[in-house]
Design an enzyme around this catalytic site. Structure first.
Site, PDB file in Angstrom:
ATOM      1  N   HIS A  11      20.924  51.776  36.339  1.00 18.84           N
ATOM      2  CA  HIS A  11      20.637  50.392  35.977  1.00 18.84           C
ATOM      3  C   HIS A  11      19.807  50.341  34.694  1.00 18.84           C
ATOM      4  CE1 HIS A  11      18.305  46.514  36.772  1.00 18.84           C
ATOM      5  NE2 HIS A  11      19.572  46.122  36.694  1.00 18.84           N
ATOM      6  N   ARG A  12      20.491  50.009  33.584  1.00 14.79           N
ATOM      7  CA  ARG A  12      19.850  49.995  32.256  1.00 14.79           C
ATOM      8  C   ARG A  12      19.384  51.400  31.859  1.00 14.79           C
ATOM      9  NH1 ARG A  12      15.986  44.774  33.744  1.00 14.79           N
ATOM     10  NH2 ARG A  12      17.619  43.615  34.837  1.00 14.79           N
ATOM     11  N   GLU A  38      24.560  51.651  32.685  1.00  8.53           N
ATOM     12  CA  GLU A  38      24.795  50.212  32.590  1.00  8.53           C
ATOM     13  C   GLU A  38      24.084  49.600  31.387  1.00  8.53           C
ATOM     14  OE1 GLU A  38      23.805  45.976  34.632  1.00  8.53           O
ATOM     15  OE2 GLU A  38      22.354  47.582  34.320  1.00  8.53           O
ATOM     16  N   ASP A  40      23.408  46.214  29.413  1.00  7.54           N
ATOM     17  CA  ASP A  40      23.549  44.762  29.287  1.00  7.54           C
ATOM     18  C   ASP A  40      23.831  44.463  27.817  1.00  7.54           C
ATOM     19  OD1 ASP A  40      22.849  44.441  31.947  1.00  7.54           O
ATOM     20  OD2 ASP A  40      20.740  44.057  31.504  1.00  7.54           O
ATOM     21  N   HIS A  53      18.402  43.574  27.795  1.00  6.82           N
ATOM     22  CA  HIS A  53      18.466  42.823  29.046  1.00  6.82           C
ATOM     23  C   HIS A  53      18.704  41.334  28.787  1.00  6.82           C
ATOM     24  CE1 HIS A  53      17.688  41.318  32.980  1.00  6.82           C
ATOM     25  NE2 HIS A  53      16.490  40.881  32.721  1.00  6.82           N
ATOM     26  N   GLU A 147      27.554  44.750  31.000  1.00 10.99           N
ATOM     27  CA  GLU A 147      27.460  43.362  31.457  1.00 10.99           C
ATOM     28  C   GLU A 147      27.473  42.411  30.265  1.00 10.99           C
ATOM     29  OE1 GLU A 147      24.499  40.123  33.607  1.00 10.99           O
ATOM     30  OE2 GLU A 147      24.073  42.255  33.864  1.00 10.99           O
ATOM     31  N   GLN A 184      31.194  43.609  33.871  1.00 15.76           N
ATOM     32  CA  GLN A 184      30.599  42.716  34.867  1.00 15.76           C
ATOM     33  C   GLN A 184      30.079  41.435  34.233  1.00 15.76           C
ATOM     34  OE1 GLN A 184      26.819  44.267  36.363  1.00 15.76           O
ATOM     35  NE2 GLN A 184      26.620  45.611  34.602  1.00 15.76           N
TER      36      GLN A 184
END
Length: 327
Positions: A11-12, A38, A40, A53, A147, A184
């Site tokens: 996650h990030r 991941e 963003d 983010h 994302e 996503q």
């Protein structure tokens, strides 16, 4: 659904150990054997996708102490919320590259502040280059899980994310339903649009409350909870291959924060032919239910035992260790 061990999505990056969305965080996650990293994605004034983010960057960069950018501070309404700060769409990539990343939640991760100021803000292309290099180095295929952030907002200011993302991915050889990519979004209409433009796997993100912002704009009454019903999941399966769910949608909590019995979300999603990826598991007690304080491994065990297909983790090494022990 796949009978495979759940994938570990960093996650990030390994953001429990390094400031999020830096090449250092992504590389550490890969070295910890995460399956996917991941980023963003937001966009610059000159149309380059970068990993942050949010498009408001005062919490994750040193922009606020840069006198040359003092006059860029402004107030914008993003997804119905007024935000005061500095926004990526007001900077060229060259200007963004002069900034340096910093820890977003220093009160919870003071150890990460030792790295403040060391690293640039990476572009999507730099993230892809890292993944390809590390895939060769490690001999395993490392995926990316981008994302699209605030797609309705970026569309409204003439900087849509989707076309640029698809072009970037195609240029780097990511094509077809088996490519190591998941795209996503918390919104629906941009995923529906993407489903026409690409065969790459798509993921509908579902929060525990609220609704997709494109629903707010269009007047659609449905909420994320409505989308998480059996009927909502069947609708999602028409354009997406997976759901990325807030962990409380699967394991609700009572008024004291203690865990309740799991919902039927996994079985309903699998019946609709959707993979289930859960977000976000973190090691700090602040993020753990009272039943699992000091035992982040226990939270992974709970979710793995429920049959999820993947988990977003700030601490990929913890996730991997639990997965290995379950074999």
């Amino acid at each position: 659904m796949t009978q495979k061990p759940p994938i570990i999505i960093a996650h990030r990056g390994a953001s429990g150990y390094r400031p999020e969305h830096t090449l250092a965080a992504y590389e550490l996650a890969i070295d910890m054997e995460a399956d996917f990293i991941e980023p963003d994605l937001v966009i610059t004034k000159d149309g380059i996708l970068i990993a942050r983010h949010e498009n408001e960057i005062s919490a994750t960069t040193d922009v606020a102490i840069r006198p040359e950018f003092a006059n860029r501070k402004t107030i914008k309404v993003v997804d119905g919320e007024a935000k005061n700060g500095w926004f990526t769409e007001d900077f060229t990539l060259a200007e963004i590259k002069t900034l340096r990343a910093k820890e977003r939640i220093p009160q919870l991760r003071p150890q990460n502040t030792a790295y403040d100021g060391l690293w640039e803000i990476p572009t999507l292309q730099e993230v892809i280059d890292l993944v390809k290099h590390k895939s060769v180095e490690t001999g395993r295929t490392i995926g990316i899980y981008p994302e699209t952030k605030h797609p309705t907002y970026f569309q409204s200011i003439g900087l849509p994310l989707e076309e640029t993302l698809v072009v970037n991915l195609q240029a780097n050889g990511y094509e077809g339903s088996n490519a190591p990519v998941f795209i996503q979004s918390f919104e629906v209409s941009n995923l529906q649009e993407l489903s026409i433009k690409t065969d790459l796997p798509l993921v509908q993100l579902l929060n525990v409350s609220g609704k997709p912002y494109d629903f707010v704009v269009s007047g659609d009454e449905r909420t994320y909870v409505d989308l998480a019903t059996a009927e909502g999941l069947r609708e999602i399966s028409r354009y997406a291959q997976a759901i990325g769910i807030h962990k409380n949608l699967l394991l609700p909590k009572d008024s004291e924060g203690k865990l309740l019995s799991p919902t039927s979300l996994i079985s309903n999603a699998h019946k609709a032919n959707l993979l289930v990826h859960v977000w976000t598991l973190r090691n700090e007690d602040f993020f753990l239910p009272p039943d699992l304080q000091g035992n982040p491994q226990g939270e992974y065990e709970l979710f793995f035992n429920l049959g999820i297909d993947g988990v977003f983790s700030d601490n990929p090494d913890t996730a991997i260790s639990v997965r290995v022990n379950k074999k």
